[in-house]
Design an enzyme around this catalytic site. Structure first.
Site, PDB file in Angstrom:
ATOM      1  N   CYS A 201       2.110   0.872  -3.268  1.00 15.79           N
ATOM      2  CA  CYS A 201       0.788   0.521  -3.797  1.00 15.79           C
ATOM      3  C   CYS A 201       0.600  -0.995  -3.804  1.00 15.79           C
ATOM      4  CB  CYS A 201       0.557   1.094  -5.188  1.00 15.79           C
ATOM      5  SG  CYS A 201      -1.177   1.022  -5.672  1.00 15.79           S
ATOM      6  N   CYS A 379      -6.277   2.788  -1.210  1.00 22.70           N
ATOM      7  CA  CYS A 379      -5.920   1.955  -2.352  1.00 22.70           C
ATOM      8  C   CYS A 379      -7.181   1.696  -3.171  1.00 22.70           C
ATOM      9  CB  CYS A 379      -5.321   0.633  -1.886  1.00 22.70           C
ATOM     10  SG  CYS A 379      -4.732  -0.398  -3.250  1.00 22.70           S
TER      11      CYS A 379
END
Length: 450
Positions: A201, A379
């Site tokens: 991430c 994301c």
């Protein structure tokens, strides 16, 4: 609950489109169980290594393919965490408990849960070794061991977390310390770091910066704060469309970005962070901090380093389109432990799970895999307590967006999706093997079916 109240609903946009995968109508949002068997046998048709998002999703899919009694998951942890929620936990918008469920409740019913660690892989002999010299053989192996955090590679950590004013959203032990440091902020530097390694991430290290900025504005402390993001990279984000949007946010909110800066030491007793300047070898810079958020260096799990299934860097060496191992045709991998050249996110796992399911189905029939993974990942870049830029892109760092809107704009609807809808989709669709990413939704949207 968020300290700043609820956000506006976007149910009119998402109410149907995220629930289009076949079989989802059979699901119950509350159908938890604790019936995973824990006794290990010495052979399984499908052996899954890892009880994270990829491992659980694939064990659910394999259960439907070969039967629960023929599938086992090797996972030592008692708790399964929905880690994408930790950005919001660190920012005070969610509780840590909301991210956790007992491991036994997410492993598919009837699938064997082997509570142990993998100590070695022997793909030439179709077996793995577990703790206490236990050998388990398989016909097909799915590796989903995730990624390892290495706080210890930063001098002064992890022991520095015993001091106040420092946290990290990447660990269950330190994520609530981020929120405490933010609440206790008085004046000075608030520093947010990015590591000089692969990272899961990649947007998370800056998401907490934006939330911290918003919190300090709401509480009247922003004028006393110098907020900075120190990154070893040369760009704020790897996809230009979203990088340009983020740079506008950074400019509008008077945030500082220091490129080519890598955190190498934390002097927590003095509240000092030491960075190396990658443009000037041997040159270091010391910053005093009032708040420090650390994103640790990361790498492949130790068992994969120098393993027969891994590349020279320790990541599982798979074909980037099929997720089948390049050498061992009955070995597959998914998620953060792979060398797939895309961002390591839960959204990528979702897309990969659908492709891998098709790949394994064809391999089981002695056919050649044809389903191709395009590198899709997502994301949701949280920029405020009610705003998100939804970045979606492929292997070529080109936008691969789901919705017929400009996703580089901050939107409350996308925040609602990130904070409230994605956790439901994760627990009730991805982990149950019913969701393979938003591709079907994207196709419908592009056909004008909103």
């Amino acid at each position: 609950m968020s300290p700043f109240g609820a956000v506006s609903s976007c149910s009119h946009l998402f109410s149907g489109v995220w629930l289009l995968k076949p079989g989802m109508q059979k699901m119950s949002s509350f159908s938890l169980h604790t019936a995973a068997r824990c006794a290990a046998r010495n052979y399984y048709e499908v052996l899954v290594l890892g009880g994270g998002a990829g491992g659980i999703a694939m064990s659910a899919r394999m259960k439907r393919k070969v039967g629960a009694e023929n599938v086992a998951v090797v996972e030592p942890s008692e708790t399964h965490y929905y880690q994408p929620l930790w950005t919001l936990v660190g920012g005070g918008a969610k509780q840590l408990a909301a991210s956790a469920r007992p491991m036994g409740s997410v492993i598919p019913k009837g699938v064997d849960w082997i509570k142990s660690r993998v100590t070695a892989l022997d793909p030439d002999k179709n077996c793995v070794w577990l703790e206490n010299d236990i050998k388990v053989s398989y016909k097909y192996l799915i590796i989903a061991l995730g990624i390892s955090l290495h706080y210890e590679k930063i001098k002064g950590l992890p022991e520095g977390f015993n001091y106040p004013n420092i946290g990290s959203n990447y660990s269950v032990q330190t994520v609530e310390k981020t929120w405490k440091a933010l609440q206790d902020f008085k004046e000075g530097n608030a520093i947010f770091t990015f590591p000089n390694t692969p990272v899961k991430c990649a947007g998370a290290p800056q998401k907490i910066m934006y939330l911290s900025d918003a919190y300090l504005r709401k509480t009247g402390k922003r004028s006393k704060a110098n907020i900075m993001f120190n990154t070893p990279l040369g760009v704020i984000f790897g996809v230009k469309k979203y990088a340009d949007a983020l740079l506008e946010v950074i400019k509008d909110r008077d945030l500082t970005v220091n490129y080519k800066r890598n955190l190498i030491e934390v002097r927590a007793d003095k509240q000092e962070a030491v960075f190396e300047n990658l443009d000037k070898p041997g040159v270091t810079e010391v910053y005093k901090y009032e708040m420090l958020h650390v994103t640790p260096p990361m790498g492949p799990p130790a068992v994969l380093v120098n393993s027969p299934v891994s590349d020279e860097s320790g990541w599982v060496d798979v074909d980037k389109e099929t997720l089948q191992h390049k050498k061992f045709s009955n070995v597959f991998a998914i998620g953060d432990c792979t060398n797939l050249p895309t961002s390591k996110t839960a959204a990528a796992v979702a897309a990969q799970s659908g492709v891998l399911d098709k790949t394994i189905s064809l391999v089981m029939k002695n056919e050649v895999p044809v389903k191709k993974y395009d590198g899709y990942t997502s994301c949701p870049l949280v920029t405020d307590y009610n705003k998100v830029i939804l970045a979606e892109f492929d292997y070529n760092a080109q936008p691969l967006e789901t919705f017929p809107i400009d996703q580089s704009k901050e939107r409350a609807t996308m925040y609602h999706m990130k904070a409230d809808m994605m956790p439901l989709l994760y627990w009730n669709a991805l982990l149950k093997g019913y969701w393979g990413g938003p591709a079907p939704v994207r196709k419908l949207m592009h056909l004008g079916l909103k």
